[in-house]
Motif scaffolding. Structure first.
Motif, mmCIF file in Angstrom:
data_model
loop_
_atom_site.group_PDB
_atom_site.id
_atom_site.type_symbol
_atom_site.label_atom_id
_atom_site.label_comp_id
_atom_site.label_asym_id
_atom_site.label_seq_id
_atom_site.Cartn_x
_atom_site.Cartn_y
_atom_site.Cartn_z
ATOM 1 N N LYS A 169 66.117 92.066 69.866
ATOM 2 C CA LYS A 169 65.689 93.429 69.529
ATOM 3 C C LYS A 169 64.828 93.480 68.271
ATOM 4 N N GLY A 170 64.627 92.357 67.608
ATOM 5 C CA GLY A 170 63.837 92.335 66.388
ATOM 6 C C GLY A 170 64.467 91.429 65.347
ATOM 7 N N PHE A 171 63.692 91.095 64.322
ATOM 8 C CA PHE A 171 64.145 90.150 63.298
ATOM 9 C C PHE A 171 64.978 90.857 62.233
ATOM 10 N N ALA A 172 66.085 90.214 61.859
ATOM 11 C CA ALA A 172 66.880 90.692 60.722
ATOM 12 C C ALA A 172 67.717 89.538 60.196
ATOM 13 N N PRO A 218 60.778 91.362 70.192
ATOM 14 C CA PRO A 218 59.846 92.117 71.042
ATOM 15 C C PRO A 218 58.549 92.544 70.366
ATOM 16 N N GLU A 219 58.545 92.647 69.049
ATOM 17 C CA GLU A 219 57.334 93.105 68.360
ATOM 18 C C GLU A 219 56.428 91.953 67.938
ATOM 19 N N TRP A 220 56.831 90.730 68.264
ATOM 20 C CA TRP A 220 56.025 89.562 67.898
ATOM 21 C C TRP A 220 55.300 89.047 69.138
ATOM 22 N N SER A 221 54.010 89.040 69.101
ATOM 23 C CA SER A 221 53.246 88.516 70.240
ATOM 24 C C SER A 221 51.929 87.896 69.794
#
Length: 241
Positions: free
Chosen positions: A15-18, A135-138
């Motif tokens: 769902k994203g980096f953290a 998902p936001e990394w492409s």
């Protein structure tokens, strides 16, 4: 109460980096985030030259190596030991919990028909398998490759989960897993089939019919194709009309 040294460090890539220490989110530069994520997705220490070349493929070797040193320095400024680095290679430290590691392990267990999976047939597993990887990394080829590998694995695992839950008579949970698979890949007939099987096993023929019609409409609109014979045979009372 845990001391700072005992606090659990968690790296989330679904769902994203953290990066979390306890419940606190750690701020990182984008380059340090990519370095941590890349190392977390490797199953062994990687040569520094390979890491630099992969993360900065268009940069000259000297610039890529300099970028790697800078990212490593930025990661170290968090005040937490997150990367083991030597002169020649580097890896994520062993004591960091990485969410995708558990998700991948659970996926392979679900796909192993000889493995009992009662302990992971739960909402947490379904939620992990429903989540996209970063998902936001492409913007890098290595990210796209990792995303597609996990995407395919989780689709098969969600279908297997739906089938196991259907067999166990846990129809509501089976439907939820099937819906997650369909949502992840609406054109995937095997996902629709797992969901239809769950509806039929629960005795909900109307829901099964609705799902079949939705699948058929999607395939026709997007690909100009009718559902496969295997899918049509699930609902002979419809397709015989």
């Amino acid at each position: 109460m845990r001391t700072e040294a005992e606090q659990i460090v968690t790296l989330r890539l679904l769902k994203g980096f953290a990066l979390l220490v306890g419940d606190d989110r750690v701020a990182l530069s984008s380059s340090a985030q990519r370095l941590l994520a890349f190392l977390a997705l490797q199953d062994r220490p990687q040569p520094r030259t390979f890491v630099a070349r992969t993360l900065w493929p268009e940069a000259p070797t000297t610039r890529a190596n300099a970028n790697l040193r800078s990212s490593l320095w930025r990661a170290s400024r968090t005040g937490h030991h997150v990367i083991d680095a030597s002169v020649h290679e580097m890896a994520l430290v062993d004591n960091i919990t990485v969410d995708i590691h558990d998700a991948v392990t659970h996926a392979h267990r679900l796909l192993d028909e000889s493995c009992r999976c009662d302990d992971i047939l739960n909402r947490q597993t379904r939620d992990d398998l429903s989540a996209d990887l970063l998902p936001e990394w492409s913007d890098n080829e290595w990210v796209l490759i990792e995303q597609e590998q996990y995407h395919q694995l989780r689709l098969y695992a969600l279908e297997a989960m739906a089938k196991r839950l259907t067999t166990a008579g846990r129809y509501g949970e089976a439907v939820a897993a099937g819906l997650a698979a369909v949502h992840a890949e609406p054109l995937r007939e095997s996902a629709h089939q797992a969901l239809i099987d769950a509806h039929l096993a629960a005795g909900n023929r109307a829901a099964a019919q609705h799902q079949y019609l939705q699948c058929r409409r999607t395939l026709l609109e997007e690909l100009g194709l009718e559902p496969s014979e295997a899918l049509r045979h699930l609902l002979p009372y419809m397709t015989s009309r």
